[in-house]
Design an enzyme around this catalytic site. Structure first.
Site, PDB file in Angstrom:
ATOM      1  N   ARG A  35      -2.680   6.555 -13.357  1.00 60.49           N
ATOM      2  CA  ARG A  35      -1.288   6.576 -13.837  1.00 60.49           C
ATOM      3  C   ARG A  35      -0.555   7.842 -13.412  1.00 60.49           C
ATOM      4  O   ARG A  35       0.668   7.826 -13.229  1.00 60.49           O
ATOM      5  CB  ARG A  35      -1.270   6.430 -15.366  1.00 60.49           C
ATOM      6  CG  ARG A  35       0.121   6.147 -15.958  1.00 60.49           C
ATOM      7  CD  ARG A  35       0.018   5.759 -17.414  1.00 60.49           C
ATOM      8  NE  ARG A  35       1.317   5.412 -17.991  1.00 60.49           N
ATOM      9  CZ  ARG A  35       1.926   6.101 -18.947  1.00 60.49           C
ATOM     10  NH1 ARG A  35       1.349   7.194 -19.451  1.00 60.49           N
ATOM     11  NH2 ARG A  35       3.100   5.714 -19.427  1.00 60.49           N
ATOM     12  N   ILE A  61       8.507   4.935 -17.245  1.00 60.38           N
ATOM     13  CA  ILE A  61       7.253   4.209 -17.051  1.00 60.38           C
ATOM     14  C   ILE A  61       6.826   3.776 -18.448  1.00 60.38           C
ATOM     15  O   ILE A  61       6.798   4.572 -19.379  1.00 60.38           O
ATOM     16  CB  ILE A  61       6.189   5.092 -16.368  1.00 60.38           C
ATOM     17  CG1 ILE A  61       4.887   4.307 -16.130  1.00 60.38           C
ATOM     18  CG2 ILE A  61       5.905   6.356 -17.147  1.00 60.38           C
ATOM     19  CD1 ILE A  61       3.871   5.081 -15.283  1.00 60.38           C
ATOM     20  N   SER A  62       6.542   2.491 -18.614  1.00 58.21           N
ATOM     21  CA  SER A  62       6.298   1.942 -19.946  1.00 58.21           C
ATOM     22  C   SER A  62       5.031   2.504 -20.585  1.00 58.21           C
ATOM     23  O   SER A  62       4.107   2.950 -19.903  1.00 58.21           O
ATOM     24  CB  SER A  62       6.190   0.418 -19.881  1.00 58.21           C
ATOM     25  OG  SER A  62       7.422  -0.164 -19.530  1.00 58.21           O
ATOM     26  N   GLN A  63       5.015   2.456 -21.904  1.00 56.71           N
ATOM     27  CA  GLN A  63       3.827   2.807 -22.684  1.00 56.71           C
ATOM     28  C   GLN A  63       2.648   1.951 -22.212  1.00 56.71           C
ATOM     29  O   GLN A  63       2.779   0.741 -22.046  1.00 56.71           O
ATOM     30  CB  GLN A  63       4.123   2.529 -24.160  1.00 56.71           C
ATOM     31  CG  GLN A  63       2.974   2.752 -25.100  1.00 56.71           C
ATOM     32  CD  GLN A  63       3.280   2.194 -26.484  1.00 56.71           C
ATOM     33  OE1 GLN A  63       4.208   1.409 -26.657  1.00 56.71           O
ATOM     34  NE2 GLN A  63       2.490   2.601 -27.456  1.00 56.71           N
TER      35      GLN A  63
END
Length: 211
Positions: A35, A61-63
């Protein structure tokens, strides 16, 4: 190239399991996806926290939990052809590309799309087709799709997207402005059934393109 899971990524996958993610393929994809490569270096130390982070242009950037949850729902239909609306950093695309044969992804912000393409190429993920365009319109010329995932919140379910679903296909989309809900929309012939998954918080799905 076979990815090598880092300790941090493995720990993230374990925390997602504890949070309720049970699909082993999804957890393995999270463990095998670095990530930090989808973030600016200054935020790299936060890469494996279960939180959304900024990526520029007012986007995030999503959880990781939401990435995994939406992916888990998508895989319920065992899709071979998936459309993602909102490439963003490319992280969600990286997870999906490890799990489905064909991924099509649309991004309205050109600079984000360029960065995402470079990141995904470095990870040797080559089953992805990219489009620069308005996510509200989808990518009709490549449809129909077994599943469509939208990574930004729409004010309502876009007709253009549900029309691009194959029979039996599903659309996973956050809907709402202040209060948002993650919806799973299933197509059955000319009918559509909508189910609420859970409350969520996403950046808005905006019309048009941005160079």
């Amino acid at each position: 190239m076979t990815p090598v899971a880092s300790t941090s990524a493995l720990n993230l996958a374990r925390s997602l399991y504890e949070a309720g993610i049970r699909n082993e393929a999804v957890l393995q994809a999270v463990a095998n996806t670095p990530r930090e490569q989808f973030l600016d270096a200054a935020l790299g130390h936060k890469a494996y926290e279960n939180t959304a982070l900024p990526i520029g242009q007012g986007q995030t950037i999503s959880q990781p939990y939401i990435v995994a949850k939406m992916t888990e729902i998508i895989l319920q239909t065992k899709p071979t052809k998936v459309l993602e609306i909102g490439t963003g950093s490319g992280y969600q695309a990286a997870i999906l590309a490890r799990l489905v044969p064909q991924l099509f992804t649309v991004e309205r912000i050109k600079s984000l799309q360029i960065q995402a393409r470079q990141r995904l190429k470095r990870l040797d993920l080559h089953n992805i087709a990219f489009k620069y365009g308005d996510g509200w319109e989808g990518w009709p010329s490549k449809g129909p799709y077994d599943a469509i995932m939208v990574t930004a919140a729409a004010s309502s379910i876009p007709d253009a997207l549900v029309s691009q679903l194959a029979d039996g296909g599903i659309l996973v989309i956050p809907v709402g402005e202040i209060a948002q809900q993650l919806l799973k929309v299933t197509r059955s012939g000319d009918k559509y059934r909508s189910e609420v998954v859970e409350d969520v918080r996403f950046v808005p799905l905006i019309n048009g393109e941005l160079a």
